[in-house]
Scaffold this motif. Sequence first.
Motif, PDB file in Angstrom:
ATOM      1  N   ILE A   5     -26.063 -38.996 101.005  1.00 54.69           N
ATOM      2  CA  ILE A   5     -27.138 -39.912 100.606  1.00 54.69           C
ATOM      3  C   ILE A   5     -26.790 -41.366 100.960  1.00 54.69           C
ATOM      4  N   PHE A   6     -25.503 -41.706 100.915  1.00 55.53           N
ATOM      5  CA  PHE A   6     -25.115 -43.091 101.206  1.00 55.53           C
ATOM      6  C   PHE A   6     -25.193 -43.380 102.708  1.00 55.53           C
ATOM      7  N   GLU A   7     -24.908 -42.370 103.537  1.00 59.41           N
ATOM      8  CA  GLU A   7     -25.095 -42.565 104.980  1.00 59.41           C
ATOM      9  C   GLU A   7     -26.586 -42.715 105.297  1.00 59.41           C
ATOM     10  N   LYS A   8     -27.410 -42.001 104.561  1.00 62.05           N
ATOM     11  CA  LYS A   8     -28.861 -42.148 104.753  1.00 62.05           C
ATOM     12  C   LYS A   8     -29.313 -43.549 104.332  1.00 62.05           C
ATOM     13  N   ILE A   9     -28.696 -44.080 103.289  1.00 58.40           N
ATOM     14  CA  ILE A   9     -29.002 -45.454 102.867  1.00 58.40           C
ATOM     15  C   ILE A   9     -28.569 -46.431 103.959  1.00 58.40           C
ATOM     16  N   LEU A  10     -27.362 -46.233 104.492  1.00 58.74           N
ATOM     17  CA  LEU A  10     -26.870 -47.105 105.573  1.00 58.74           C
ATOM     18  C   LEU A  10     -27.797 -47.058 106.783  1.00 58.74           C
ATOM     19  N   GLU A  13     -32.707 -44.611 106.076  1.00 60.41           N
ATOM     20  CA  GLU A  13     -33.610 -43.453 105.946  1.00 60.41           C
ATOM     21  C   GLU A  13     -34.134 -43.359 104.524  1.00 60.41           C
ATOM     22  N   ILE A  14     -33.349 -43.869 103.598  1.00 60.72           N
ATOM     23  CA  ILE A  14     -33.854 -43.993 102.223  1.00 60.72           C
ATOM     24  C   ILE A  14     -33.552 -45.418 101.732  1.00 60.72           C
ATOM     25  N   PRO A  15     -34.430 -45.937 100.871  1.00 52.83           N
ATOM     26  CA  PRO A  15     -34.301 -47.344 100.482  1.00 52.83           C
ATOM     27  C   PRO A  15     -33.187 -47.569  99.460  1.00 52.83           C
ATOM     28  N   ALA A  27     -23.256 -53.165  99.986  1.00 58.57           N
ATOM     29  CA  ALA A  27     -23.259 -53.023  98.523  1.00 58.57           C
ATOM     30  C   ALA A  27     -24.701 -52.985  98.037  1.00 58.57           C
ATOM     31  N   PHE A  28     -24.958 -52.140  97.033  1.00 60.55           N
ATOM     32  CA  PHE A  28     -26.330 -51.934  96.553  1.00 60.55           C
ATOM     33  C   PHE A  28     -26.282 -51.447  95.114  1.00 60.55           C
ATOM     34  N   LEU A  29     -27.413 -51.581  94.434  1.00 63.59           N
ATOM     35  CA  LEU A  29     -27.470 -51.163  93.031  1.00 63.59           C
ATOM     36  C   LEU A  29     -27.411 -49.642  92.920  1.00 63.59           C
ATOM     37  N   ASP A  30     -26.618 -49.160  91.972  1.00 62.27           N
ATOM     38  CA  ASP A  30     -26.634 -47.742  91.632  1.00 62.27           C
ATOM     39  C   ASP A  30     -27.992 -47.428  91.007  1.00 62.27           C
ATOM     40  N   VAL A  31     -28.656 -46.408  91.522  1.00 65.20           N
ATOM     41  CA  VAL A  31     -30.026 -46.121  91.075  1.00 65.20           C
ATOM     42  C   VAL A  31     -30.029 -45.426  89.695  1.00 65.20           C
ATOM     43  N   PHE A  32     -28.879 -44.949  89.254  1.00 70.73           N
ATOM     44  CA  PHE A  32     -28.732 -44.411  87.891  1.00 70.73           C
ATOM     45  C   PHE A  32     -27.644 -45.218  87.170  1.00 70.73           C
ATOM     46  N   PRO A  33     -27.935 -46.484  86.850  1.00 71.38           N
ATOM     47  CA  PRO A  33     -26.881 -47.384  86.356  1.00 71.38           C
ATOM     48  C   PRO A  33     -26.380 -47.008  84.965  1.00 71.38           C
ATOM     49  N   GLY A  37     -26.543 -53.938  86.044  1.00 68.32           N
ATOM     50  CA  GLY A  37     -25.909 -54.552  87.209  1.00 68.32           C
ATOM     51  C   GLY A  37     -24.930 -53.642  87.931  1.00 68.32           C
ATOM     52  N   HIS A  38     -24.820 -52.381  87.496  1.00 62.97           N
ATOM     53  CA  HIS A  38     -23.930 -51.386  88.116  1.00 62.97           C
ATOM     54  C   HIS A  38     -24.192 -51.345  89.621  1.00 62.97           C
ATOM     55  N   THR A  39     -23.157 -51.667  90.366  1.00 61.82           N
ATOM     56  CA  THR A  39     -23.283 -51.850  91.815  1.00 61.82           C
ATOM     57  C   THR A  39     -22.297 -50.944  92.553  1.00 61.82           C
ATOM     58  N   LEU A  40     -22.703 -50.443  93.708  1.00 58.64           N
ATOM     59  CA  LEU A  40     -21.832 -49.602  94.539  1.00 58.64           C
ATOM     60  C   LEU A  40     -21.462 -50.358  95.813  1.00 58.64           C
ATOM     61  N   VAL A  41     -20.206 -50.255  96.181  1.00 57.29           N
ATOM     62  CA  VAL A  41     -19.725 -50.908  97.398  1.00 57.29           C
ATOM     63  C   VAL A  41     -19.193 -49.819  98.327  1.00 57.29           C
ATOM     64  N   ALA A  91     -12.669 -35.079  89.866  1.00 58.48           N
ATOM     65  CA  ALA A  91     -12.481 -36.456  89.393  1.00 58.48           C
ATOM     66  C   ALA A  91     -13.811 -37.190  89.255  1.00 58.48           C
ATOM     67  N   GLY A  92     -14.917 -36.461  89.360  1.00 61.03           N
ATOM     68  CA  GLY A  92     -16.225 -37.073  89.108  1.00 61.03           C
ATOM     69  C   GLY A  92     -16.965 -37.522  90.347  1.00 61.03           C
ATOM     70  N   GLN A  93     -16.431 -37.229  91.532  1.00 64.14           N
ATOM     71  CA  GLN A  93     -17.145 -37.649  92.746  1.00 64.14           C
ATOM     72  C   GLN A  93     -18.327 -36.721  93.001  1.00 64.14           C
ATOM     73  N   SER A  94     -19.503 -37.299  93.180  1.00 62.14           N
ATOM     74  CA  SER A  94     -20.687 -36.486  93.454  1.00 62.14           C
ATOM     75  C   SER A  94     -21.289 -36.814  94.809  1.00 62.14           C
ATOM     76  N   VAL A  95     -20.986 -37.997  95.350  1.00 66.66           N
ATOM     77  CA  VAL A  95     -21.439 -38.349  96.699  1.00 66.66           C
ATOM     78  C   VAL A  95     -20.196 -38.513  97.568  1.00 66.66           C
ATOM     79  N   PHE A 100     -17.009 -47.566  95.755  1.00 72.60           N
ATOM     80  CA  PHE A 100     -16.416 -48.219  94.582  1.00 72.60           C
ATOM     81  C   PHE A 100     -17.558 -48.586  93.643  1.00 72.60           C
ATOM     82  N   HIS A 101     -17.384 -48.239  92.368  1.00 77.22           N
ATOM     83  CA  HIS A 101     -18.354 -48.634  91.349  1.00 77.22           C
ATOM     84  C   HIS A 101     -17.913 -49.969  90.749  1.00 77.22           C
ATOM     85  N   ILE A 102     -18.796 -50.950  90.758  1.00 74.46           N
ATOM     86  CA  ILE A 102     -18.539 -52.190  90.009  1.00 74.46           C
ATOM     87  C   ILE A 102     -19.432 -52.136  88.777  1.00 74.46           C
TER      88      ILE A 102
HETATM   89  P1  5GP Z   1     -19.771 -40.678  92.104  1.00 76.83           P
HETATM   90  O1  5GP Z   1     -20.161 -39.766  90.976  1.00 76.83           O
HETATM   91  O2  5GP Z   1     -19.731 -39.939  93.416  1.00 76.83           O
HETATM   92  O3  5GP Z   1     -18.540 -41.492  91.858  1.00 76.83           O
HETATM   93  O4  5GP Z   1     -20.918 -41.751  92.193  1.00 76.83           O
HETATM   94  C1  5GP Z   1     -22.097 -41.558  92.885  1.00 76.83           C
HETATM   95  C2  5GP Z   1     -23.085 -42.574  92.364  1.00 76.83           C
HETATM   96  O5  5GP Z   1     -24.165 -42.623  93.252  1.00 76.83           O
HETATM   97  C3  5GP Z   1     -23.637 -42.239  90.978  1.00 76.83           C
HETATM   98  O6  5GP Z   1     -23.321 -43.274  90.067  1.00 76.83           O
HETATM   99  C4  5GP Z   1     -25.135 -42.116  91.221  1.00 76.83           C
HETATM  100  O7  5GP Z   1     -25.883 -42.683  90.186  1.00 76.83           O
HETATM  101  C5  5GP Z   1     -25.335 -42.866  92.524  1.00 76.83           C
HETATM  102  N1  5GP Z   1     -26.440 -42.377  93.320  1.00 76.83           N
HETATM  103  C6  5GP Z   1     -26.740 -41.074  93.593  1.00 76.83           C
HETATM  104  N2  5GP Z   1     -27.822 -41.024  94.395  1.00 76.83           N
HETATM  105  C7  5GP Z   1     -28.191 -42.295  94.644  1.00 76.83           C
HETATM  106  C8  5GP Z   1     -29.234 -42.868  95.426  1.00 76.83           C
HETATM  107  O8  5GP Z   1     -30.050 -42.187  96.042  1.00 76.83           O
HETATM  108  N3  5GP Z   1     -29.299 -44.225  95.462  1.00 76.83           N
HETATM  109  C9  5GP Z   1     -28.411 -45.014  94.806  1.00 76.83           C
HETATM  110  N4  5GP Z   1     -28.565 -46.338  94.887  1.00 76.83           N
HETATM  111  N5  5GP Z   1     -27.425 -44.509  94.047  1.00 76.83           N
HETATM  112  C10 5GP Z   1     -27.302 -43.151  93.968  1.00 76.83           C
END
Ligand code: 5GP
Length: 142
Positions: A5-10, A13-15, A27-33, A37-41, A91-95, A100-102
Amino acid sequence: MEKTIFEKILDKEIPSYKIYEDDYVYAFLDVFPITKGHTLVIPKKHSRNIFDCDSETAANIGRVLPKIANAVKSSFSADGVNIFQNNEEYAGQSVFHLHFHIVPRYKKESGHFDNLEIKWPPQKLEQQQFLEIQEKITNNLK
Ligand code: 5GP
Protein backbone atom coordinates in the motif's frame (compact mmCIF):
# COMPACT_ATOMS: atom_id res chain seq x y z
CA MET A 1 5.34 -9.33 -6.41
CA GLU A 2 2.32 -7.22 -5.50
CA LYS A 3 3.05 -3.65 -4.48
CA THR A 4 2.49 -2.73 -0.87
CA ILE A 5 0.00 0.00 0.00
CA PHE A 6 2.89 2.39 0.70
CA GLU A 7 4.44 1.79 -2.73
CA LYS A 8 1.02 2.55 -4.20
CA ILE A 9 1.00 5.79 -2.19
CA LEU A 10 4.49 6.64 -3.51
CA ASP A 11 3.29 5.96 -7.05
CA LYS A 12 0.20 8.13 -6.41
CA GLU A 13 -2.11 5.22 -7.16
CA ILE A 14 -3.82 5.90 -3.87
CA PRO A 15 -4.02 9.27 -2.12
CA SER A 16 -2.29 10.31 1.10
CA TYR A 17 -2.03 13.37 3.31
CA LYS A 18 1.54 14.43 2.49
CA ILE A 19 3.61 15.99 5.24
CA TYR A 20 7.10 15.99 3.72
CA GLU A 21 8.92 14.84 0.59
CA ASP A 22 12.46 14.89 -0.76
CA ASP A 23 14.33 12.77 -3.33
CA TYR A 24 14.59 9.82 -0.93
CA VAL A 25 11.90 10.12 1.71
CA TYR A 26 8.14 10.60 1.90
CA ALA A 27 6.11 11.34 5.04
CA PHE A 28 2.32 11.29 5.36
CA LEU A 29 -0.44 11.00 7.93
CA ASP A 30 -1.33 7.52 9.15
CA VAL A 31 -4.92 7.03 8.01
CA PHE A 32 -5.72 5.09 11.22
CA PRO A 33 -3.98 7.39 13.73
CA ILE A 34 -3.42 6.27 17.30
CA THR A 35 -2.78 9.85 18.44
CA LYS A 36 -3.41 13.24 16.83
CA GLY A 37 -0.73 13.89 14.21
CA HIS A 38 0.45 10.25 13.88
CA THR A 39 2.77 10.40 10.90
CA LEU A 40 4.57 7.75 8.83
CA VAL A 41 8.01 8.27 7.32
CA ILE A 42 9.06 5.95 4.49
CA PRO A 43 11.96 5.63 2.07
CA LYS A 44 11.16 5.91 -1.63
CA LYS A 45 13.50 2.96 -2.27
CA HIS A 46 11.74 -0.24 -1.33
CA SER A 47 12.85 -2.46 1.50
CA ARG A 48 10.62 -4.87 3.39
CA ASN A 49 11.76 -3.63 6.79
CA ILE A 50 14.92 -2.84 8.76
CA PHE A 51 16.57 -6.19 7.95
CA ASP A 52 17.03 -5.59 4.23
CA CYS A 53 17.45 -1.80 4.41
CA ASP A 54 20.79 -0.48 3.09
CA SER A 55 22.71 2.06 5.15
CA GLU A 56 22.19 4.89 2.66
CA THR A 57 18.42 4.49 2.89
CA ALA A 58 18.64 4.36 6.68
CA ALA A 59 20.76 7.52 6.66
CA ASN A 60 18.27 9.33 4.41
CA ILE A 61 15.46 8.53 6.83
CA GLY A 62 17.54 9.34 9.90
CA ARG A 63 18.46 12.72 8.44
CA VAL A 64 14.83 13.88 8.29
CA LEU A 65 13.33 12.19 11.37
CA PRO A 66 14.28 15.00 13.82
CA LYS A 67 12.85 17.68 11.51
CA ILE A 68 9.54 15.85 11.07
CA ALA A 69 9.32 14.87 14.76
CA ASN A 70 9.83 18.51 15.74
CA ALA A 71 7.12 19.69 13.34
CA VAL A 72 4.69 17.03 14.57
CA LYS A 73 5.45 17.88 18.21
CA SER A 74 5.08 21.63 17.86
CA SER A 75 1.91 21.49 15.74
CA PHE A 76 -0.33 20.58 18.66
CA SER A 77 2.09 21.27 21.53
CA ALA A 78 2.57 17.56 22.17
CA ASP A 79 3.91 16.56 25.58
CA GLY A 80 6.27 14.03 23.98
CA VAL A 81 6.79 11.89 20.90
CA ASN A 82 7.37 8.15 20.43
CA ILE A 83 9.07 6.86 17.31
CA PHE A 84 8.23 3.23 16.53
CA GLN A 85 9.38 0.90 13.84
CA ASN A 86 7.88 -2.61 13.52
CA ASN A 87 9.69 -5.46 11.76
CA GLU A 88 7.87 -8.65 10.75
CA GLU A 89 4.36 -9.72 11.57
CA TYR A 90 5.05 -10.93 15.09
CA ALA A 91 6.47 -7.50 15.95
CA GLY A 92 3.35 -5.76 14.66
CA GLN A 93 4.35 -5.02 11.08
CA SER A 94 1.32 -5.06 8.78
CA VAL A 95 2.66 -3.14 5.77
CA PHE A 96 5.82 -4.63 4.34
CA HIS A 97 7.56 -1.48 3.17
CA LEU A 98 9.94 0.00 5.75
CA HIS A 99 8.32 2.76 7.79
CA PHE A 100 8.80 4.77 10.96
CA HIS A 101 5.83 5.84 13.07
CA ILE A 102 6.10 9.31 14.60
CA VAL A 103 3.52 9.31 17.37
CA PRO A 104 2.99 12.52 19.34
CA ARG A 105 1.89 12.01 22.96
CA TYR A 106 -0.61 14.11 24.85
CA LYS A 107 -1.56 14.42 28.48
CA LYS A 108 -5.27 13.93 29.14
CA GLU A 109 -5.81 17.63 29.83
CA SER A 110 -4.45 18.59 26.38
CA GLY A 111 -7.82 17.76 24.82
CA HIS A 112 -6.09 15.88 21.95
CA PHE A 113 -6.69 12.18 21.41
CA ASP A 114 -3.97 9.78 22.51
CA ASN A 115 -5.12 6.14 22.41
CA LEU A 116 -1.68 4.65 22.94
CA GLU A 117 -0.89 2.52 25.98
CA ILE A 118 2.65 1.31 26.34
CA LYS A 119 3.61 -1.56 28.62
CA TRP A 120 7.31 -2.10 29.18
CA PRO A 121 7.72 -4.67 31.97
CA PRO A 122 11.42 -5.42 32.53
CA GLN A 123 13.00 -8.81 33.16
CA LYS A 124 15.59 -9.08 35.94
CA LEU A 125 18.87 -10.68 34.76
CA GLU A 126 22.11 -11.72 36.44
CA GLN A 127 25.43 -10.31 35.29
CA GLN A 128 26.37 -13.62 33.59
CA GLN A 129 23.19 -13.50 31.53
CA PHE A 130 23.95 -9.94 30.40
CA LEU A 131 27.47 -11.02 29.44
CA GLU A 132 26.19 -13.96 27.37
CA ILE A 133 23.67 -11.77 25.58
CA GLN A 134 26.28 -9.06 24.97
CA GLU A 135 28.73 -11.57 23.48
CA LYS A 136 26.12 -13.17 21.23
CA ILE A 137 24.95 -9.87 19.79
CA THR A 138 28.36 -8.28 19.35
CA ASN A 139 29.53 -11.45 17.53
CA ASN A 140 26.67 -11.03 15.09
CA LEU A 141 27.48 -7.42 14.22
CA LYS A 142 28.88 -7.39 10.70
P1 5GP B 1 2.70 -1.32 10.87
O1 5GP B 1 1.60 -2.04 11.61
O2 5GP B 1 3.10 -2.06 9.63
O3 5GP B 1 3.86 -0.91 11.71
O4 5GP B 1 2.07 0.05 10.42
C1 5GP B 1 1.32 0.21 9.27
C2 5GP B 1 0.54 1.50 9.43
O5 5GP B 1 0.03 1.85 8.17
C3 5GP B 1 -0.64 1.38 10.39
O6 5GP B 1 -0.48 2.29 11.46
C4 5GP B 1 -1.84 1.72 9.52
O7 5GP B 1 -2.77 2.51 10.19
C5 5GP B 1 -1.22 2.46 8.35
N1 5GP B 1 -1.94 2.32 7.11
C6 5GP B 1 -2.45 1.16 6.58
N2 5GP B 1 -3.02 1.42 5.39
C7 5GP B 1 -2.86 2.74 5.16
C8 5GP B 1 -3.24 3.59 4.08
O8 5GP B 1 -3.85 3.17 3.09
N3 5GP B 1 -2.89 4.90 4.17
C9 5GP B 1 -2.20 5.39 5.23
N4 5GP B 1 -1.92 6.70 5.24
N5 5GP B 1 -1.85 4.63 6.28
C10 5GP B 1 -2.16 3.30 6.24
